[in-house]
Write a protein that holds these residues in place. Structure first.
Motif, mmCIF file in Angstrom:
data_model
loop_
_atom_site.group_PDB
_atom_site.id
_atom_site.type_symbol
_atom_site.label_atom_id
_atom_site.label_comp_id
_atom_site.label_asym_id
_atom_site.label_seq_id
_atom_site.Cartn_x
_atom_site.Cartn_y
_atom_site.Cartn_z
ATOM 1 N N ARG A 74 -22.857 -2.809 -8.185
ATOM 2 C CA ARG A 74 -21.428 -3.076 -8.342
ATOM 3 C C ARG A 74 -20.592 -2.353 -7.287
ATOM 4 N NH1 ARG A 74 -17.613 -0.392 -11.082
ATOM 5 N NH2 ARG A 74 -19.139 1.049 -11.956
ATOM 6 N N LEU A 75 -21.081 -1.216 -6.805
ATOM 7 C CA LEU A 75 -20.332 -0.428 -5.823
ATOM 8 C C LEU A 75 -20.851 -0.603 -4.400
ATOM 9 C CD1 LEU A 75 -19.948 2.962 -7.761
ATOM 10 C CD2 LEU A 75 -18.312 1.073 -7.596
ATOM 11 N N ALA A 76 -21.845 -1.462 -4.225
ATOM 12 C CA ALA A 76 -22.491 -1.565 -2.917
ATOM 13 C C ALA A 76 -21.517 -1.975 -1.823
ATOM 14 C CB ALA A 76 -23.653 -2.552 -2.985
ATOM 15 N N ASP A 77 -20.541 -2.836 -2.150
ATOM 16 C CA ASP A 77 -19.618 -3.297 -1.119
ATOM 17 C C ASP A 77 -18.659 -2.199 -0.671
ATOM 18 O OD1 ASP A 77 -18.262 -3.255 -3.531
ATOM 19 O OD2 ASP A 77 -17.049 -5.017 -3.090
ATOM 20 N N ARG A 78 -18.584 -1.098 -1.420
ATOM 21 C CA ARG A 78 -17.745 0.035 -1.006
ATOM 22 C C ARG A 78 -18.511 1.043 -0.155
ATOM 23 N NH1 ARG A 78 -14.924 1.683 -6.731
ATOM 24 N NH2 ARG A 78 -14.982 -0.409 -7.670
ATOM 25 N N GLY A 79 -19.794 0.828 0.006
ATOM 26 C CA GLY A 79 -20.600 1.706 0.836
ATOM 27 C C GLY A 79 -21.526 2.589 0.018
ATOM 28 N N PRO A 80 -22.595 3.064 0.640
ATOM 29 C CA PRO A 80 -23.591 3.860 -0.091
ATOM 30 C C PRO A 80 -23.097 5.219 -0.557
ATOM 31 C CG PRO A 80 -24.076 3.833 2.255
ATOM 32 C CD PRO A 80 -22.983 2.836 2.034
ATOM 33 N N GLU A 81 -21.976 5.695 0.014
ATOM 34 C CA GLU A 81 -21.453 6.997 -0.406
ATOM 35 C C GLU A 81 -20.328 6.881 -1.432
ATOM 36 O OE1 GLU A 81 -21.856 10.295 2.792
ATOM 37 O OE2 GLU A 81 -20.917 8.593 3.802
ATOM 38 N N ALA A 82 -19.997 5.680 -1.835
ATOM 39 C CA ALA A 82 -18.976 5.494 -2.864
ATOM 40 C C ALA A 82 -19.534 5.897 -4.226
ATOM 41 C CB ALA A 82 -18.520 4.045 -2.888
ATOM 42 N N TYR A 83 -18.654 6.343 -5.098
ATOM 43 C CA TYR A 83 -19.088 6.663 -6.456
ATOM 44 C C TYR A 83 -17.937 6.455 -7.430
ATOM 45 C CZ TYR A 83 -16.476 11.074 -6.371
ATOM 46 O OH TYR A 83 -15.478 12.008 -6.308
ATOM 47 N N GLU A 84 -18.297 6.320 -8.685
ATOM 48 C CA GLU A 84 -17.343 6.362 -9.785
ATOM 49 C C GLU A 84 -17.849 7.348 -10.819
ATOM 50 O OE1 GLU A 84 -16.540 2.506 -11.377
ATOM 51 O OE2 GLU A 84 -15.452 1.831 -9.587
ATOM 52 N N LEU A 85 -16.918 8.092 -11.395
ATOM 53 C CA LEU A 85 -17.251 9.050 -12.444
ATOM 54 C C LEU A 85 -16.340 8.778 -13.629
ATOM 55 C CD1 LEU A 85 -17.839 12.873 -12.064
ATOM 56 C CD2 LEU A 85 -16.327 12.007 -13.861
ATOM 57 N N VAL A 86 -16.931 8.584 -14.792
ATOM 58 C CA VAL A 86 -16.196 8.370 -16.030
ATOM 59 C C VAL A 86 -16.658 9.415 -17.040
ATOM 60 C CG1 VAL A 86 -15.661 6.787 -17.909
ATOM 61 C CG2 VAL A 86 -16.010 5.894 -15.579
ATOM 62 N N ALA A 87 -15.701 10.171 -17.566
ATOM 63 C CA ALA A 87 -16.024 11.178 -18.567
ATOM 64 C C ALA A 87 -15.117 10.997 -19.766
ATOM 65 C CB ALA A 87 -15.852 12.581 -17.982
ATOM 66 N N ASP A 88 -15.711 11.049 -20.933
ATOM 67 C CA ASP A 88 -14.957 11.085 -22.189
ATOM 68 C C ASP A 88 -15.794 11.851 -23.194
ATOM 69 O OD1 ASP A 88 -16.887 9.302 -23.201
ATOM 70 O OD2 ASP A 88 -15.656 7.551 -22.737
ATOM 71 N N ALA A 89 -15.360 11.867 -24.431
ATOM 72 C CA ALA A 89 -16.036 12.694 -25.431
ATOM 73 C C ALA A 89 -17.486 12.287 -25.647
ATOM 74 C CB ALA A 89 -15.273 12.627 -26.760
ATOM 75 N N SER A 90 -17.837 11.026 -25.268
ATOM 76 C CA SER A 90 -19.194 10.552 -25.530
ATOM 77 C C SER A 90 -20.180 10.863 -24.420
ATOM 78 C CB SER A 90 -19.173 9.036 -25.761
ATOM 79 O OG SER A 90 -18.783 8.366 -24.574
ATOM 80 N N GLY A 91 -19.705 11.304 -23.239
ATOM 81 C CA GLY A 91 -20.638 11.605 -22.168
ATOM 82 C C GLY A 91 -19.995 11.470 -20.796
ATOM 83 N N VAL A 92 -20.824 11.630 -19.789
ATOM 84 C CA VAL A 92 -20.397 11.503 -18.394
ATOM 85 C C VAL A 92 -21.304 10.490 -17.719
ATOM 86 C CG1 VAL A 92 -20.111 12.649 -16.166
ATOM 87 C CG2 VAL A 92 -19.568 13.887 -18.281
ATOM 88 N N LEU A 93 -20.699 9.527 -17.029
ATOM 89 C CA LEU A 93 -21.444 8.538 -16.260
ATOM 90 C C LEU A 93 -21.029 8.652 -14.800
ATOM 91 C CD1 LEU A 93 -23.286 6.042 -15.900
ATOM 92 C CD2 LEU A 93 -21.274 4.623 -16.475
ATOM 93 N N VAL A 94 -22.000 8.893 -13.923
ATOM 94 C CA VAL A 94 -21.770 8.912 -12.480
ATOM 95 C C VAL A 94 -22.576 7.765 -11.884
ATOM 96 C CG1 VAL A 94 -22.015 10.184 -10.324
ATOM 97 C CG2 VAL A 94 -21.416 11.404 -12.435
ATOM 98 N N GLU A 95 -21.883 6.833 -11.244
ATOM 99 C CA GLU A 95 -22.535 5.707 -10.585
ATOM 100 C C GLU A 95 -22.200 5.729 -9.109
ATOM 101 O OE1 GLU A 95 -23.019 2.114 -13.671
ATOM 102 O OE2 GLU A 95 -20.923 2.510 -13.120
ATOM 103 N N GLY A 96 -23.189 5.369 -8.286
ATOM 104 C CA GLY A 96 -22.975 5.382 -6.845
ATOM 105 C C GLY A 96 -23.384 4.081 -6.201
ATOM 106 N N GLY A 97 -22.765 3.805 -5.044
ATOM 107 C CA GLY A 97 -23.188 2.652 -4.271
ATOM 108 C C GLY A 97 -24.560 2.847 -3.669
ATOM 109 N N GLY A 98 -25.022 4.069 -3.600
ATOM 110 C CA GLY A 98 -26.354 4.449 -3.145
ATOM 111 C C GLY A 98 -26.635 5.845 -3.640
ATOM 112 N N PRO A 99 -27.830 6.373 -3.372
ATOM 113 C CA PRO A 99 -28.142 7.735 -3.820
ATOM 114 C C PRO A 99 -27.149 8.784 -3.334
ATOM 115 C CG PRO A 99 -30.144 6.605 -3.134
ATOM 116 C CD PRO A 99 -29.002 5.701 -2.767
#
Length: 546
Positions: A74-99
């Motif tokens: 989903r983030l590949a078109d933003r580049g391999p160094e792109a990331y999204e971080l979502v945090a709430d009471a249920s947990g933390v999700l870090v997703e990246g366009g690449g490692p």
């Protein structure tokens, strides 16, 4: 949240929303592509918090109440160094366009946990809270570098590894190692052992700059073995940092000539009397341009390529005085045989030789902007240090450019006017000055600007004889530089330096304290950071901004 560098987009969670709390049983889930970041995060946060952060069971990619790391298309078109971080009471999700994107997201997570997350042991029992937030982020430049000069003053391996971690904490992804110069040769080359036996140490060193500087009569030296450098490269790669080696030619070569006198202009000077240089400045002793010298450096670079997988290899090319070439009958005959116009074209021919040699092996040559003189090698990348002009000219000619103009990115320049600044050099460059640096001049078109592949801060160590001295001049200015490199910002005059300074005061100085960085405080140098009586080379006034 006081993040440095600030992300492109950050939206706090709903007012009153609960933070996510790390607990002893919090799992760390990751996909295969994010496994190395998971190991780094578990080790780093585990040490700081005392929590286990054990891997989630296999197949539990969406484990509840977990920290989850994963690569997403989903983030590949933003580049391999792109990331999204979502945090709430249920947990933390870090997703990246690449490692790499996952890793930069993990660095942001570490900042969100507070300065104590940068310690090597827990200072309290918690709770360790991640505030509710949604962050979407990606870097402006793909080359975000720092040049570390280990030739003038040797920095032991552990100090280099420490700087790898400091770069990673600031989302910088290139460590340019200046490995050879007149004053020292720092890389083991098996074929030529005298490069380190002779070239890696000098008998004494100047303390400060200028003719009035005193002498430190202790021998100074050191070098990295091939395994040391492989370790540095692997350690950096695990943090998504590329190590770019620099072997400086044809100038800045007295340490090599001292080891192998036949490399010098023996028909002009008795090179058998040379030793690694004990002074600072521009040295007249440069390489000759014989086939034997070309072959010598081809052999050196063959071993360099075995150690460093980087696409880019830096060959210096700067500050090469031509007096010995003009006086040398052998060099003048070489110019005539090659049909060249002058010594500038000879240097261009020398650089072009290694440009072709590296290209044949799948690598790219990088050189300081002097490599433009006499004609620029076809595949060369220009590191523009003498202001913007060299980079602008190269970009307009279709060459890639790393912008590192000395007026903005030389971190050996003094930080204030006051008399307490240690060994003051050149013009004043404050933290705010660095924050207002714009790497891409308005004069470039959109197509030309695309050739500015990155930016780099340069740390020259003539006056930096310890890790403390490097820290003082690099920080906090490197933090400001990191934000310039990472994030698109308004024009310099419109930038909100007050906001940046607030983030530094509110959290980032505390992070640097936790990391043990001996930075320059905003109020000025501490007593032990001063160098009374050690002369520098200050210049009055300020250089032009752009």
């Amino acid at each position: 949240m006081h993040l440095v560098p600030a992300p492109r987009e950050a939206r706090p969670g709903p007012t009153g929303g609960d933070a996510f709390v790390l607990r002893p049983d919090t799992p760390l889930a990751s996909d295969a592509a994010s496994a190395s970041t998971a190991r780094w995060l578990s080790a780093t946060l585990g040490a700081a918090t005392g929590l286990a952060l054990r891997p989630a069971p296999p197949g539990a990619a969406d484990a509840a109440n977990a920290v989850t790391l994963r690569v997403t298309d989903r983030l590949a078109d933003r580049g391999p160094e792109a990331y999204e971080l979502v945090a709430d009471a249920s947990g933390v999700l870090v997703e990246g366009g690449g490692p790499a994107g996952v890793f930069w997201g993990a660095q942001t997570l570490r900042q969100l946990l507070g300065p104590a997350a940068f310690r090597h042991a827990p200072l309290h029992d918690g709770p360790w809270k991640v505030p509710p937030v949604r962050i979407a982020d990606a870097p402006r430049f793909r080359w975000r570098g720092m040049m570390l000069d280990v030739a003038r003053h040797f920095l032991p391996k552990d100090g280099v590894l420490r700087y790898v971690d400091l770069l990673a904490a600031h989302k910088l992804n290139v460590l340019h190692l200046h490995l050879t110069d007149d004053q020292g040769w720092r890389i083991q080359i098996d074929r030529y052992p005298r490069l380190t036996e002779v070239g890696s140490w000098r008998a004494r060193s100047r303390i400060g700059l200028g003719d009035t500087a005193a002498w430190d009569d202790r021998p100074h030296g050191g070098y990295y073995t091939r395994d040391d450098l492989r370790e540095i490269v692997a350690y950096a790669a695990a943090r998504h940092i590329t190590v770019v080696p620099e072997i400086d030619v044809p100038g800045h070569s007295q340490a090599a000539i001292a080891a192998y006198p036949e490399l010098g202009n023996t028909d002009v000077v008795d090179t058998s009397e040379l030793t690694p240089w004990d002074r600072w400045g521009i040295n007249p002793n440069v390489l000759n341009v014989s086939d034997a010298t070309l072959g010598f450096y081809e052999n050196v670079l063959t071993e360099v390529l075995e150690i460093f997988p980087s696409e880019y290899v830096h060959i210096g090319g700067d500050e090469c005085p031509k007096e010995q070439w003009r006086a040398s009958p052998a060099v003048q005959q070489r110019i005539r045989d090659l049909g060249l116009a002058d010594e500038d074209e000879l240097q261009s021919w020398f650089v072009r030789h290694f440009d072709r040699w590296l290209a044949d092996r799948g690598r790219r040559l990088v050189g300081w902007d002097e490599i433009r003189e006499g004609g620029l090698a076809p595949g060369a990348v220009v590191a523009s240090w003498r202001g913007y002009a060299g980079g602008v000219s190269a970009a307009r000619a279709g060459h890639d450019v790393v912008m590192c103009p000395e007026q903005h990115t030389y971190l050996d320049w003094r930080q204030a006017e006051g008399p307490d600044e240690p060994v003051p050099i050149a013009h004043v460059r404050t933290l705010e000055d660095v924050y207002r640096f714009e790497p891409v001049p308005d004069s470039l078109s959109r197509t030309e600007a695309a050739h500015v592949i990155g930016v780099q801060a340069n740390v020259w160590t003539e006056t930096m004889d310890s890790a403390r001295a490097i820290d003082y001049l690099a920080f906090p200015r490197l933090a400001a530089f990191a934000e310039i490199a990472w994030r698109p910002l308004p024009p310099p005059e419109e930038r909100d330096f007050a906001d940046f300074a607030h983030r530094m005061d509110a959290a980032h100085y505390a992070r640097l304290d936790a990391l043990g960085v001996a930075y320059r405080p905003p109020s000025g140098p501490r007593p032990w950071q001063r160098r009374p009586g050690v002369p520098g080379r200050p210049r009055p006034g300020r250089p032009p901004a752009r």
